[in-house]
Design a protein around this motif. Structure first.
Motif, mmCIF file in Angstrom:
data_model
loop_
_atom_site.group_PDB
_atom_site.id
_atom_site.type_symbol
_atom_site.label_atom_id
_atom_site.label_comp_id
_atom_site.label_asym_id
_atom_site.label_seq_id
_atom_site.Cartn_x
_atom_site.Cartn_y
_atom_site.Cartn_z
ATOM 1 N N THR A 27 15.678 9.120 -80.305
ATOM 2 C CA THR A 27 15.675 7.712 -80.677
ATOM 3 C C THR A 27 15.219 7.503 -82.109
ATOM 4 O OG1 THR A 27 13.424 7.320 -79.907
ATOM 5 C CG2 THR A 27 15.171 7.141 -78.278
ATOM 6 N N TRP B 36 19.351 6.350 -77.871
ATOM 7 C CA TRP B 36 18.421 5.300 -77.448
ATOM 8 C C TRP B 36 17.599 5.765 -76.259
ATOM 9 C CZ3 TRP B 36 23.517 3.843 -78.777
ATOM 10 C CH2 TRP B 36 23.609 3.170 -80.014
ATOM 11 N N ALA B 37 16.615 4.972 -75.903
ATOM 12 C CA ALA B 37 15.636 5.374 -74.900
ATOM 13 C C ALA B 37 16.259 5.524 -73.516
ATOM 14 C CB ALA B 37 14.494 4.346 -74.857
ATOM 15 N N ASN C 211 17.410 12.476 -75.312
ATOM 16 C CA ASN C 211 17.209 11.179 -75.955
ATOM 17 C C ASN C 211 16.528 11.402 -77.293
ATOM 18 O OD1 ASN C 211 16.712 10.718 -72.773
ATOM 19 N ND2 ASN C 211 17.824 8.996 -73.630
ATOM 20 N N ASP D 278 13.183 0.467 -79.401
ATOM 21 C CA ASP D 278 13.979 1.695 -79.476
ATOM 22 C C ASP D 278 15.085 1.758 -78.428
ATOM 23 O OD1 ASP D 278 12.924 2.932 -81.703
ATOM 24 O OD2 ASP D 278 11.358 3.959 -80.580
ATOM 25 N N GLY D 279 15.586 0.628 -78.010
ATOM 26 C CA GLY D 279 16.676 0.622 -77.050
ATOM 27 C C GLY D 279 16.676 -0.649 -76.230
#
Length: 332
Positions: free
Chosen positions: A83, A52-53, A81, A195-196
């Motif tokens: 993602t 994840w971000a 990272n 994205d997170g």
């Protein structure tokens, strides 16, 4: 706050899962610098893949693990990272890496969800668990200037309007948390994926969406800065990260749900390397600097490792299959 295998994981009012009682840690037998039958691990830098971000709990805690691990090995540890796909891109990258122990993955409840939701052909069977080191009770967050400033107000609004709720990706643990809370509250929700957890919270702070449900420790900095309001925590008691925020149960919603984080190696890693990884991670968990980071940032320390963590992941797979069916969440 630190504890070993409390068994408190994501659950709903119907208690889909009662965690099995577990005791102790898996025994580890290798030593770090002399492995039988091969080159010592680690022989080069170790990469932790955070799916994840940057800025979310997986990223921040993985960087704390990497910092501490350098105290117990003679190589550098780095975090990348990768993602996408509700975490499946990064987890797949780590699961399919060379099984030499130099690429580590970060995982969460998503690995128990991917197959149930048709997101990816990836499950707990495809990894070698190393250690769970934290858990995250979910907290319900809204913008500081939202027209609802209490759980009751949020429910009243959601009964007449569709609430846009950000999450960390379709099928993510925070998607499940938001869906579970909304189901318990009986409100109308449109789920919007990011994205997170960090970009999901940013979306709320910027007024792009109405609310989100992410980890209390992840949310604490923005709540303290005043960008976000925390309406309630989906836990059995108030948490250190947000000590003044009531539980959702206290606000009339009988639900406990959240997430957790663990690190893993590819499925085919050797027993010797696995043992050395376990030994290193136990040292990391007990490292003073790591403990201070977790405590200072409101992350609850929870340790599961070895066979105990394997059993936990298998139980989570069953639990989330039941939860997906209960909430009527369809495959993509």
């Amino acid at each position: 706050m630190a504890r070993d295998t409390s068994g408190r994981t994501a659950s709903t009012r119907r208690t889909f899962l009662k965690s099995a009682g577990v005791t102790g840690l898996a025994a580890t037998a290798g030593c770090l610098d002399q492995l039988s039958g091969g080159q010592s691990w680690p022989s080069r830098p170790v990469e932790i893949v955070s799916p994840w971000a940057a800025g979310g709990g997986a990223d921040r805690t993985s960087r704390a693990v990497a910092d501490a691990a350098e105290n117990y090995t003679d190589v550098s540890w780095n975090v990348s990272n990768q993602t996408g796909g509700s975490g499946s891109v990064g987890m797949n990258a780590a699961a399919n890496a060379d099984p030499d122990g130099h690429t580590i993955g970060c995982t969460a409840p998503e690995i128990a969800l991917f197959e149930h939701l048709g997101i990816a052909d990836l499950s707990p069977d495809d990894i070698t668990p190393i250690m769970q080191y934290t858990e995250f009770p979910a907290t319900l967050l809204v913008n500081e200037n939202a027209e609802f400033s209490s759980v009751d107000d949020w429910i009243s609004y959601g009964q007449d309007n569709t609430i846009q709720m950000a999450n960390s990706g379709f099928g993510s643990s925070w998607h499940m948390a938001a869906a579970g809370i909304a189901s318990e509250a009986g409100v109308q929700v449109e789920h919007i994926s990011y994205d997170g957890a960090a970009p999901a919270m940013t979306a709320v702070a910027n007024g792009e969406v109405d609310a989100t449900a992410v980890g209390a420790a992840e949310a604490a900095p923005q709540v303290q800065d005043g960008q976000l309001q925390a309406l309630g925590v989906a836990f059995s008691e108030p948490v250190d990260a947000l000590p003044d925020v009531p539980t959702l149960a206290d606000e009339g919603l009988d639900i406990e749900i959240g997430s957790w984080l663990a690190h893993f190696a590819p499925a085919d890693v050797s027993d010797e390397v696995q043992q050395s990884l376990l030994e290193t991670y136990q040292s990391v968990y007990e490292d003073e600097g790591f403990g201070e980071f977790m405590n200072n940032n409101g992350f609850i320390q929870t340790r599961r490792t070895g066979d105990e963590l394997r059993t936990f992941l298998d139980d989570q797979y069953d639990f989330y299959g039941n939860l997906v069916d209960e909430l009527g969440i369809e495959e993509q």
